[in-house]
Scaffold this active site. Structure first.
Site, PDB file in Angstrom:
ATOM      1  N   ARG A 179     -41.284  71.913  26.574  1.00 43.90           N
ATOM      2  CA  ARG A 179     -41.062  71.605  28.002  1.00 43.90           C
ATOM      3  C   ARG A 179     -42.386  71.566  28.787  1.00 43.90           C
ATOM      4  NH1 ARG A 179     -36.717  70.570  25.821  1.00 43.90           N
ATOM      5  NH2 ARG A 179     -34.682  71.155  26.658  1.00 43.90           N
ATOM      6  N   CYS A 229     -29.987  72.596  31.645  1.00 45.78           N
ATOM      7  CA  CYS A 229     -30.272  74.018  31.438  1.00 45.78           C
ATOM      8  C   CYS A 229     -31.134  74.549  32.578  1.00 45.78           C
ATOM      9  CB  CYS A 229     -30.997  74.222  30.110  1.00 45.78           C
ATOM     10  SG  CYS A 229     -29.881  74.057  28.711  1.00 45.78           S
ATOM     11  N   GLU A 298     -36.397  76.573  33.927  1.00 49.84           N
ATOM     12  CA  GLU A 298     -36.707  75.321  33.249  1.00 49.84           C
ATOM     13  C   GLU A 298     -36.607  74.193  34.272  1.00 49.84           C
ATOM     14  OE1 GLU A 298     -35.535  71.930  30.303  1.00 49.84           O
ATOM     15  OE2 GLU A 298     -34.473  72.645  32.032  1.00 49.84           O
TER      16      GLU A 298
HETATM   17  N1  EPU Z   1     -24.775  79.466  22.742  1.00 49.56           N
HETATM   18  C1  EPU Z   1     -23.847  80.451  23.017  1.00 49.56           C
HETATM   19  N2  EPU Z   1     -23.270  80.444  24.257  1.00 49.56           N
HETATM   20  C2  EPU Z   1     -23.562  79.521  25.199  1.00 49.56           C
HETATM   21  C3  EPU Z   1     -24.509  78.519  24.899  1.00 49.56           C
HETATM   22  C4  EPU Z   1     -25.100  78.520  23.648  1.00 49.56           C
HETATM   23  O1  EPU Z   1     -23.560  81.315  22.194  1.00 49.56           O
HETATM   24  O2  EPU Z   1     -22.988  79.605  26.286  1.00 49.56           O
HETATM   25  C5  EPU Z   1     -25.371  79.451  21.386  1.00 49.56           C
HETATM   26  C6  EPU Z   1     -24.875  78.249  20.577  1.00 49.56           C
HETATM   27  O3  EPU Z   1     -23.651  78.532  19.928  1.00 49.56           O
HETATM   28  C7  EPU Z   1     -26.006  78.019  19.604  1.00 49.56           C
HETATM   29  C8  EPU Z   1     -27.244  78.442  20.406  1.00 49.56           C
HETATM   30  O4  EPU Z   1     -26.774  79.260  21.482  1.00 49.56           O
HETATM   31  O5  EPU Z   1     -25.884  78.837  18.501  1.00 49.56           O
HETATM   32  C9  EPU Z   1     -28.017  77.236  20.946  1.00 49.56           C
HETATM   33  O6  EPU Z   1     -27.177  76.480  21.819  1.00 49.56           O
HETATM   34  P1  EPU Z   1     -27.366  74.902  22.053  1.00 49.56           P
HETATM   35  O7  EPU Z   1     -27.325  74.163  20.756  1.00 49.56           O
HETATM   36  O8  EPU Z   1     -26.408  74.499  23.107  1.00 49.56           O
HETATM   37  O9  EPU Z   1     -28.839  74.761  22.530  1.00 49.56           O
HETATM   38  P2  EPU Z   1     -29.657  75.492  23.682  1.00 49.56           P
HETATM   39  O10 EPU Z   1     -30.802  76.169  23.034  1.00 49.56           O
HETATM   40  O11 EPU Z   1     -28.783  76.317  24.538  1.00 49.56           O
HETATM   41  C10 EPU Z   1     -31.223  73.454  24.041  1.00 49.56           C
HETATM   42  C11 EPU Z   1     -31.847  72.768  25.218  1.00 49.56           C
HETATM   43  C12 EPU Z   1     -30.859  71.758  25.795  1.00 49.56           C
HETATM   44  C13 EPU Z   1     -30.459  70.769  24.724  1.00 49.56           C
HETATM   45  C14 EPU Z   1     -29.778  71.579  23.628  1.00 49.56           C
HETATM   46  C15 EPU Z   1     -29.216  70.739  22.488  1.00 49.56           C
HETATM   47  C16 EPU Z   1     -33.369  74.280  26.398  1.00 49.56           C
HETATM   48  C17 EPU Z   1     -33.518  75.198  27.561  1.00 49.56           C
HETATM   49  N3  EPU Z   1     -32.165  73.727  26.260  1.00 49.56           N
HETATM   50  O12 EPU Z   1     -30.158  74.265  24.541  1.00 49.56           O
HETATM   51  O13 EPU Z   1     -31.540  71.065  26.840  1.00 49.56           O
HETATM   52  O14 EPU Z   1     -29.568  69.789  25.240  1.00 49.56           O
HETATM   53  O15 EPU Z   1     -30.749  72.511  23.091  1.00 49.56           O
HETATM   54  O16 EPU Z   1     -30.205  70.360  21.621  1.00 49.56           O
HETATM   55  O17 EPU Z   1     -34.327  74.073  25.655  1.00 49.56           O
HETATM   56  C18 EPU Z   1     -31.952  70.839  29.202  1.00 49.56           C
HETATM   57  O18 EPU Z   1     -33.138  70.802  28.926  1.00 49.56           O
HETATM   58  O19 EPU Z   1     -31.538  70.726  30.364  1.00 49.56           O
HETATM   59  C19 EPU Z   1     -30.990  71.046  28.114  1.00 49.56           C
HETATM   60  C20 EPU Z   1     -29.700  71.174  28.356  1.00 49.56           C
END
Ligand code: EPU
Length: 305
Positions: A179, A229, A298
């Site tokens: 980011r 996010c 973020e």
């Molecule tokens: N998880 C939970 N509960 C939740 C959300 C997530 O347990 O409420 C767990 C999921 O089950 C998974 C892990 O956390 O095991 C990661 O979740 P996810 O795949 O949704 O990815 P993230 O790390 O929460 C990142 C990016 C997103 C992007 C997703 C998908 C950041 C801050 N966020 O989210 O980007 O879409 O990966 O690749 O890096 C954004 O930048 O606005 C954004 C949404």
């Protein structure tokens, strides 16, 4: 009017440069979250030359400014801002193939670029299929999903510098991070970028786009207003998972609610920027006090209080 630049000068300059300039423009409708007060001036240049001329004008008068992309990663305070805002929404909206590479203007929305590259049989960007940002904004913040990053595909970036210079930059190691990009650290404005594609069957590319869309639809509250996010992921973890474990889904302040689909999303159900920011601060405090995790924003916050 609240403004730290002379109304006459900036408006006059915009007219002379042929750049659309809206006065006292509400910023909420320019963001996906849909909240926030006005900017004294919203400038909408259509090409690099007029953007550069605007930048020279602002630099000459020492006027601070802000830059707006698709507004998908931004929360504007209810009071609005005191600086002029430069919108890149109409900036350079062309997509041109150059061999296995594609040059796209800053104002293009990423999902459109992904679709057009798929149609050309060029893969690599399908992970970004549902990212609601513009090319300029996504390059600036090195948007990513599924462990892949826009910056990995960027071979050249055309930028305007804070003093109105035009440059073509070739990113090297360290220019993009989580980011983070040289564009943000050097306060550059993206005019366009050249993306590397890999020749592949369009049907296979579209299949990966469908997978990426399905994952997002299942795990993110896409039917509601949000800024994506809210917090960066902490080193080696997920902010959403941390907040979910604390049982914070559904927590609300006024019309701002921590999504029960993904705990790192605040959805706006008729709230104000103040509601959203109060909820974000509350959630941040809980993460620190109860999990020892220091979350950082973020999303970009625009406030001049
Ligand atoms: N998880 C939970 N509960 C939740 C959300 C997530 O347990 O409420 C767990 C999921 O089950 C998974 C892990 O956390 O095991 C990661 O979740 P996810 O795949 O949704 O990815 P993230 O790390 O929460 C990142 C990016 C997103 C992007 C997703 C998908 C950041 C801050 N966020 O989210 O980007 O879409 O990966 O690749 O890096 C954004 O930048 O606005 C954004 C949404």
């Amino acid at each position: 009017m609240r403004a730290d630049v002379s109304e006459r000068t900036l408006q006059q300059a915009a007219v002379e440069l042929g750049v659309e300039c809206r006065v006292n423009e509400p910023l909420g409708p320019h963001t996906t979250m849909g909240v926030g007060g006005p900017a004294p001036f919203l400038l909408l240049p259509r090409d690099a030359a007029s953007l550069a001329a605007v930048m020279r004008e602002l630099a000459a008068s020492g006027t601070r400014y802000r830059v707006l992309g698709a507004g998908s990663n931004l929360i504007v305070a209810d009071e609005g801002v005191t600086t002029p805002v430069i919108s890149c929404a109409h900036l350079a909206s062309t997509i041109v193939r150059e061999g296995d590479r594609v040059r796209a203007g800053a104002g293009i929305l990423v999902p459109r670029l992904v679709r057009e590259m798929a149609g050309m049989g060029l893969s690599g960007l399908e992970f970004a299929e549902g990212i609601p940002g513009s090319v300029g904004g996504c390059v600036r913040m090195n948007a990513g999903a599924g462990g892949r990053w826009i910056g990995d595909l960027v071979r050249e970036v055309d930028v305007v510098t804070p003093t109105g210079g035009l440059q073509r930059r070739t990113p090297g190691p360290g220019d993009f991070g989580y980011r983070r990009s040289f564009v943000a650290t050097e306060h550059l404005i993206v005019v366009g970028a050249l993306f590397e594609g890999r020749p592949e069957d369009p049907a296979t590319i579209r299949e990966r786009m469908r997978d990426s869309r399905a994952y997002r639809l299942a795990t993110q509250p896409l039917s509601e207003r949000s800024s994506g996010c809210i917090f960066k992921n902490p080193e080696g973890g997920s902010a959403g998972e941390v907040l979910d474990r604390l049982g914070l889904k559904g927590l609300s302040v006024g019309g701002a609610v921590l999504s029960d689909v993904h705990a790192n999303f605040i959805v706006n159900r008729g709230g104000t920027a103040a509601d959203i920011l109060a909820l974000a601060e509350r959630v941040k405090r809980e993460a620190l006090d109860r999990s020892g995790v220091a979350l950082t924003f973020e999303v970009e916050l625009w406030r001049d209080a």
